[in-house]
Design a protein around this motif. Structure first.
Motif, PDB file in Angstrom:
ATOM      1  N   THR A  43      44.027  41.937  46.922  1.00  9.14           N
ATOM      2  CA  THR A  43      43.359  42.284  45.671  1.00  9.14           C
ATOM      3  C   THR A  43      42.812  41.028  44.992  1.00  9.14           C
ATOM      4  O   THR A  43      41.677  41.012  44.515  1.00  9.14           O
ATOM      5  N   ILE A  44      43.622  39.963  44.959  1.00 14.12           N
ATOM      6  CA  ILE A  44      43.176  38.694  44.377  1.00 14.12           C
ATOM      7  C   ILE A  44      41.912  38.202  45.080  1.00 14.12           C
ATOM      8  O   ILE A  44      40.954  37.769  44.431  1.00 14.12           O
ATOM      9  N   GLU A  45      41.903  38.292  46.405  1.00  9.36           N
ATOM     10  CA  GLU A  45      40.741  37.840  47.176  1.00  9.36           C
ATOM     11  C   GLU A  45      39.510  38.709  46.932  1.00  9.36           C
ATOM     12  O   GLU A  45      38.385  38.208  46.959  1.00  9.36           O
ATOM     13  N   ALA A  46      39.716  39.993  46.682  1.00 11.14           N
ATOM     14  CA  ALA A  46      38.597  40.923  46.548  1.00 11.14           C
ATOM     15  C   ALA A  46      37.963  40.937  45.155  1.00 11.14           C
ATOM     16  O   ALA A  46      36.765  41.182  45.025  1.00 11.14           O
ATOM     17  N   ILE A  47      38.752  40.678  44.138  1.00 11.98           N
ATOM     18  CA  ILE A  47      38.234  40.752  42.765  1.00 11.98           C
ATOM     19  C   ILE A  47      37.380  39.523  42.478  1.00 11.98           C
ATOM     20  O   ILE A  47      37.811  38.389  42.673  1.00 11.98           O
ATOM     21  N   GLU A  48      36.191  39.788  41.988  1.00 10.24           N
ATOM     22  CA  GLU A  48      35.271  38.686  41.663  1.00 10.24           C
ATOM     23  C   GLU A  48      35.348  38.296  40.195  1.00 10.24           C
ATOM     24  O   GLU A  48      35.190  37.133  39.856  1.00 10.24           O
ATOM     25  N   THR A  49      35.550  39.271  39.298  1.00  8.85           N
ATOM     26  CA  THR A  49      35.661  38.981  37.870  1.00  8.85           C
ATOM     27  C   THR A  49      36.797  39.791  37.256  1.00  8.85           C
ATOM     28  O   THR A  49      37.096  40.897  37.713  1.00  8.85           O
ATOM     29  N   TYR A  50      37.401  39.215  36.257  1.00  9.63           N
ATOM     30  CA  TYR A  50      38.497  39.861  35.533  1.00  9.63           C
ATOM     31  C   TYR A  50      38.059  40.107  34.104  1.00  9.63           C
ATOM     32  O   TYR A  50      37.245  39.346  33.584  1.00  9.63           O
ATOM     33  N   PRO A  51      38.603  41.129  33.462  1.00  8.85           N
ATOM     34  CA  PRO A  51      39.568  42.090  33.982  1.00  8.85           C
ATOM     35  C   PRO A  51      38.921  43.032  34.992  1.00  8.85           C
ATOM     36  O   PRO A  51      37.710  43.205  35.007  1.00  8.85           O
ATOM     37  N   ALA A  52      39.779  43.631  35.820  1.00 16.71           N
ATOM     38  CA  ALA A  52      39.322  44.551  36.850  1.00 16.71           C
ATOM     39  C   ALA A  52      40.347  45.673  37.028  1.00 16.71           C
ATOM     40  O   ALA A  52      41.526  45.488  36.741  1.00 16.71           O
ATOM     41  N   THR A  53      39.875  46.796  37.505  1.00 17.16           N
ATOM     42  CA  THR A  53      40.753  47.930  37.780  1.00 17.16           C
ATOM     43  C   THR A  53      40.610  48.287  39.253  1.00 17.16           C
ATOM     44  O   THR A  53      39.493  48.403  39.760  1.00 17.16           O
ATOM     45  N   VAL A  54      41.759  48.446  39.936  1.00  8.27           N
ATOM     46  CA  VAL A  54      41.752  48.804  41.355  1.00  8.27           C
ATOM     47  C   VAL A  54      42.725  49.948  41.604  1.00  8.27           C
ATOM     48  O   VAL A  54      43.732  50.085  40.923  1.00  8.27           O
TER      49      VAL A  54
END
Length: 90
Positions: A43-54
């Motif tokens: 998840t850390i590797e996939a998220i480009e910007t925060y905040p994010a919902t997965v």
């Protein structure tokens, strides 16, 4: 079946949760524990910007819910807060 959505506030919080998950919560099997840690790293590797919902795979909902509750309690005892949350349905 319970499903979940992880509302990730920051990469640092997800990283902290993956470390804390190595030993908490107590009611999680080793297999689920390490697969959930893997999920957090992916998840850390996939998220480009925060905040994010997965979306959280069903098998990790209880483990992540428990570790978020545990870590939030620890941080709260030090007058800090955890902005990352999980919404559980079902």
């Amino acid at each position: 079946m319970r499903s979940g959505r992880l509302h990730a506030a920051s990469e640092e919080e997800l990283s902290d949760l993956s470390v804390w998950l190595e030993h908490h919560p107590d009611n999680v099997t080793e297999e689920v524990r390490f697969e959930a840690i893997d999920f957090l790293h992916q998840t850390i590797e996939a998220i480009e910007t925060y905040p994010a919902t997965v979306y959280v795979p069903t098998q990790f909902v209880s483990a992540l819910h428990g570790v978020i509750d545990d870590w939030a309690e620890v941080l709260g005892a030090h007058n800090e807060s955890l902005e990352t949350t999980i919404t559980v349905t079902g």
